[in-house]
Design an enzyme around this catalytic site. Structure first.
Site, PDB file in Angstrom:
ATOM      1  CG  ASN A 164      -0.482   0.182   2.699  1.00  0.00           C
ATOM      2  OD1 ASN A 164       1.040  -0.390   2.431  1.00  0.00           O
ATOM      3  ND2 ASN A 164      -0.452   0.445   3.725  1.00  0.00           N
ATOM      4  N   GLY A 166       1.672  -5.922   6.862  1.00  0.00           N
ATOM      5  CA  GLY A 166       1.149  -7.153   6.072  1.00  0.00           C
ATOM      6  C   GLY A 166      -0.221  -7.442   6.874  1.00  0.00           C
ATOM      7  CB  THR A 197       0.109 -12.360   6.879  1.00  0.00           C
ATOM      8  OG1 THR A 197      -0.822 -12.533   5.147  1.00  0.00           O
ATOM      9  CG2 THR A 197       2.056 -13.313   5.258  1.00  0.00           C
ATOM     10  CD  GLU A 253       3.593  -2.340  13.359  1.00  0.00           C
ATOM     11  OE1 GLU A 253       2.841  -1.920  13.401  1.00  0.00           O
ATOM     12  OE2 GLU A 253       4.367  -1.121  14.140  1.00  0.00           O
ATOM     13  CB  CYS A 303      -2.790  -0.663   8.138  1.00  0.00           C
ATOM     14  SG  CYS A 303      -1.253   1.139   8.503  1.00  0.00           S
ATOM     15  CD  GLU A 338       7.473  -1.102  12.083  1.00  0.00           C
ATOM     16  OE1 GLU A 338       6.835  -0.292  11.030  1.00  0.00           O
ATOM     17  OE2 GLU A 338       8.720  -1.916  11.040  1.00  0.00           O
TER      18      GLU A 338
HETATM   19  P1  NAD Z   1      -0.175  -9.793   3.036  1.00  0.00           P
HETATM   20  O1  NAD Z   1      -0.119  -9.911   4.271  1.00  0.00           O
HETATM   21  O2  NAD Z   1      -0.824 -10.011   2.139  1.00  0.00           O
HETATM   22  O3  NAD Z   1       1.617  -8.981   2.058  1.00  0.00           O
HETATM   23  C1  NAD Z   1       2.242  -8.815   3.155  1.00  0.00           C
HETATM   24  C2  NAD Z   1       3.615  -9.139   2.908  1.00  0.00           C
HETATM   25  O4  NAD Z   1       3.885 -10.251   3.368  1.00  0.00           O
HETATM   26  C3  NAD Z   1       4.128  -8.681   1.122  1.00  0.00           C
HETATM   27  O5  NAD Z   1       5.607  -8.899   1.144  1.00  0.00           O
HETATM   28  C4  NAD Z   1       3.809 -10.468   0.947  1.00  0.00           C
HETATM   29  O6  NAD Z   1       4.431 -11.057   0.556  1.00  0.00           O
HETATM   30  C5  NAD Z   1       4.480 -10.979   2.700  1.00  0.00           C
HETATM   31  N1  NAD Z   1       3.836 -12.487   3.190  1.00  0.00           N
HETATM   32  C6  NAD Z   1       2.717 -13.184   2.746  1.00  0.00           C
HETATM   33  N2  NAD Z   1       2.847 -14.250   2.706  1.00  0.00           N
HETATM   34  C7  NAD Z   1       3.938 -14.657   3.606  1.00  0.00           C
HETATM   35  C8  NAD Z   1       4.017 -15.689   4.581  1.00  0.00           C
HETATM   36  N3  NAD Z   1       3.898 -17.020   3.945  1.00  0.00           N
HETATM   37  N4  NAD Z   1       5.307 -16.203   4.669  1.00  0.00           N
HETATM   38  C9  NAD Z   1       6.155 -14.391   4.170  1.00  0.00           C
HETATM   39  N5  NAD Z   1       5.945 -13.825   3.688  1.00  0.00           N
HETATM   40  C10 NAD Z   1       4.574 -13.209   3.177  1.00  0.00           C
HETATM   41  O7  NAD Z   1      -0.359  -7.664   2.941  1.00  0.00           O
HETATM   42  P2  NAD Z   1      -0.596  -7.658   1.867  1.00  0.00           P
HETATM   43  O8  NAD Z   1      -1.778  -7.313   1.264  1.00  0.00           O
HETATM   44  O9  NAD Z   1       0.223  -6.576   1.483  1.00  0.00           O
HETATM   45  O10 NAD Z   1      -0.760  -5.733   2.289  1.00  0.00           O
HETATM   46  C11 NAD Z   1      -2.231  -5.393   3.119  1.00  0.00           C
HETATM   47  C12 NAD Z   1      -2.366  -5.350   4.679  1.00  0.00           C
HETATM   48  O11 NAD Z   1      -1.531  -4.576   5.693  1.00  0.00           O
HETATM   49  C13 NAD Z   1      -3.141  -4.997   5.305  1.00  0.00           C
HETATM   50  O12 NAD Z   1      -4.101  -5.382   6.558  1.00  0.00           O
HETATM   51  C14 NAD Z   1      -3.061  -3.670   6.158  1.00  0.00           C
HETATM   52  O13 NAD Z   1      -3.908  -3.524   7.306  1.00  0.00           O
HETATM   53  C15 NAD Z   1      -1.773  -3.624   6.396  1.00  0.00           C
HETATM   54  N6  NAD Z   1      -1.042  -2.742   6.791  1.00  0.00           N
HETATM   55  C16 NAD Z   1      -0.513  -2.570   7.772  1.00  0.00           C
HETATM   56  C17 NAD Z   1       0.554  -1.445   8.432  1.00  0.00           C
HETATM   57  C18 NAD Z   1       0.709  -1.096   9.874  1.00  0.00           C
HETATM   58  O14 NAD Z   1       1.311  -0.473   9.560  1.00  0.00           O
HETATM   59  N7  NAD Z   1       0.123  -1.906  11.132  1.00  0.00           N
HETATM   60  C19 NAD Z   1       0.545  -0.900   7.165  1.00  0.00           C
HETATM   61  C20 NAD Z   1       0.289  -1.243   5.678  1.00  0.00           C
HETATM   62  C21 NAD Z   1      -0.635  -1.834   5.736  1.00  0.00           C
END
Ligand code: NAD
Length: 479
Positions: free
Chosen positions: A150, A226, A230, A248, A282, A460
């Site tokens: 994002n 993420g 996950t 996060e 997020c 963080e």
């Molecule tokens: P995601 O969990 O699908 O992916 C995040 C990252 O994790 C990607 O690089 C992905 O390739 C990797 N990943 C996926 N499966 C994995 C595994 N089994 N092992 C290791 N790595 C793996 O999330 P997304 O769709 O990319 O992002 C959206 C999410 O992120 C939303 O839920 C959002 O709220 C969250 N987010 C949180 C924050 C925060 O600071 N709390 C900030 C931004 C986004």
């Protein structure tokens, strides 16, 4: 445009020669290939980081800081190129990438270049025992950083900068959906003189590349941003290996509006906190609760403002809502409109996908406002992560606090009121890692950043990040 892995300062193809398509969300076309790296690539990246660690962990703070400031400057110097790449990869408006994403990536390096020179550890004199304790803050070694799509370069550098400032070497993976700016960062690091192997950037799917980072027995700390699902999966793998974890995760943030707020300011900010970056932040306030006495007025004004937001191609300067990041994500977000209706929600505006002339296959959606009958319906409980917000009225402070806290998430919350005592009461009781009062997304990089409940573990930002990326070691000397 094809991209490569950045290992030991070199750009290379994945060992297996396995590639995945990279899509442009604004027109739905494949415009390049990215490596789908596997365990062997991660092992190479790890070995490169391990070799660099001895030199880097013994590099003076002044020198680390100098190189990081150079990276920061070069990000700024490449603003246009990086912003264009970010917008093309992610679908966000180009002006937003230029004004926020890329400058923030530069600030992340500048901030931690300075913060590390101020990072101090404690000492304790054991009075009456003729002893002194002091605490060393030592780098962990090789650490893994995994980031989402994002805010691609913004969040990627938010992890890498403190990790290397603290003397670690890094194996990092950006999202496979938005890999481009992380790829371009490799060249910048070389030009800035970052020693080879300090940062290694490996591309690919979460289930292959990401998983290999998590499972690597000698990558001893993982900083992950993420989704909550996950994050839970990562925690299960990392826990038996006793890895240090920073998670996060997702959010479903309340935006609580009292009648005594500064109405115009609240309205303008609420439009932004609902739909900035297509609602894919997020921290977006996706559940809006409005005090009953101003609810009808709010509803009319808000819906009028939202209807006026232009959905358009990311390169157009008056576009307020660009493309969503992927077809799969657009479908997921759209499905929540139907779910809302089934639960008795009323779509006050939006709710449809948008076709833009010349870019008919792009992933566009109208900003959507849904009036919900209860805070317990699915659209009010589950993270949608798109241009969809819910609104409903409340009568009392107690009632709204209860609704605000009644979700599994606890990332951030926004509160609009001019009553100081109420501000204190509510802020103290909100279950969230971050509370904004009469503002939203105002960031000071020194402050702790992160969530409670299913929104994550750890913080963080500022010295919190430097604490995460170091191991404290206490030394007790008797004299
Ligand atoms: P995601 O969990 O699908 O992916 C995040 C990252 O994790 C990607 O690089 C992905 O390739 C990797 N990943 C996926 N499966 C994995 C595994 N089994 N092992 C290791 N790595 C793996 O999330 P997304 O769709 O990319 O992002 C959206 C999410 O992120 C939303 O839920 C959002 O709220 C969250 N987010 C949180 C924050 C925060 O600071 N709390 C900030 C931004 C986004």
């Amino acid at each position: 445009m094809d991209i490569k892995n950045y290992i030991n300062g070199n750009f290379q193809n994945p060992i297996s020669n396995n590639w995945i398509d990279n899509y442009n969300p604004s027109n739905g076309e494949v415009y390049g290939q990215i490596p789908n790296s596997n365990k062997e690539d991660i092992e190479q990246a790890y070995q490169s980081a391990k070799s660099a660690f001895k030199l880097w962990s013994n590099t003076t703070l002044e020198e680390r800081s100098r190189i990081m400031l150079k990276i920061s400057e070069l990000i700024e110097a490449n603003l246009d190129k990086l912003a264009e790449a970010e917008s093309k990869d992610n679908g966000k408006p180009l002006w937003l990438a230029k004004a926020v994403d890329i400058p923030r990536a530069s600030s992340n390096f500048r901030f931690f270049a300075n913060a590390i020179t101020q990072f101090a550890s404690e000492s304790h004199e054991s009075i009456g025992q003729n002893a002194i304790n002091y605490t060393l803050r030592q780098p962990i070694g090789v650490v893994g950083c995994i980031s989402p799509w994002n805010l691609p370069l913004y969040l990627f550098t938010w992890k890498i900068a403190p990790a290397i400032a603290a003397g670690n070497c890094v194996v990092a993976k950006p999202s496979e959906v938005t890999p481009m700016t992380a790829y371009l960062l490799g060249d910048i690091c070389n030009e800035a003189g970052l020693p080879k192997g300090v940062l290694n950037i490996v591309h690919g799917l979460g289930t292959s590349t990401g998983q290999a980072i998590i499972e690597h027995p000698n990558i001893k700390a993982i900083s992950f941003t993420g989704g909550t699902t996950t994050g839970a999966h990562i925690a299960k793998i990392a826990a038996p290996m006793f890895k240090k974890l920073s998670l996060e995760l997702g959010g479903k943030n309340p935006n609580i509006i009292f009648a005594d707020c500064d109405y115009e300011d609240m309205m303008a900010t609420t439009v932004r906190s609902s739909f900035a970056n297509q609602g894919q932040i997020c921290l977006c306030g996706s559940r809006i609760f409005v005090e009953a006495s101003i609810y009808e007025q709010f509803k009319t004004d808000f819906v009028n403002k939202v209807k006026a937001l232009k959905v358009g191609h990311p390169s157009e300067s008056d576009t307020k809502v660009g493309a969503l990041v992927s077809k799969a994500h657009l479908d997921k977000v759209m499905s929540y409109v139907e779910i809302a209706k089934e639960d008795g929600g009323i779509v006050l505006c939006g709710g449809n996908s948008v076709t833009i002339e010349g870019y008919e296959n792009g992933y566009y959606m109208q900003p959507t406002v849904i009036e919900v009958p209860t805070d317990e319906c699915r659209v009010n409980q589950e993270e949608i992560f798109g241009p969809v917000v819910t609104i409903m009225p409340f009568n009392t402070e107690k009632e709204v606090l209860n609704m605000a806290n009644k979700v599994v998430y606890g990332l951030s919350a926004t509160l609009w009121t001019n009553d100081l005592k109420r501000t204190m009461r509510i802020s103290n009781q909100l279950q969230a890692g971050i509370v904004w009062v009469n503002t939203w997304l105002m960031r000071d990089l020194r402050t702790p950043f992160g969530g409670v409940k299913n929104s994550g573990v750890g913080r963080e930002g500022g010295f919190e990040a430097l604490r995460f990326f170091t191991e404290p070691k206490n030394v007790c000397i008797k004299y």
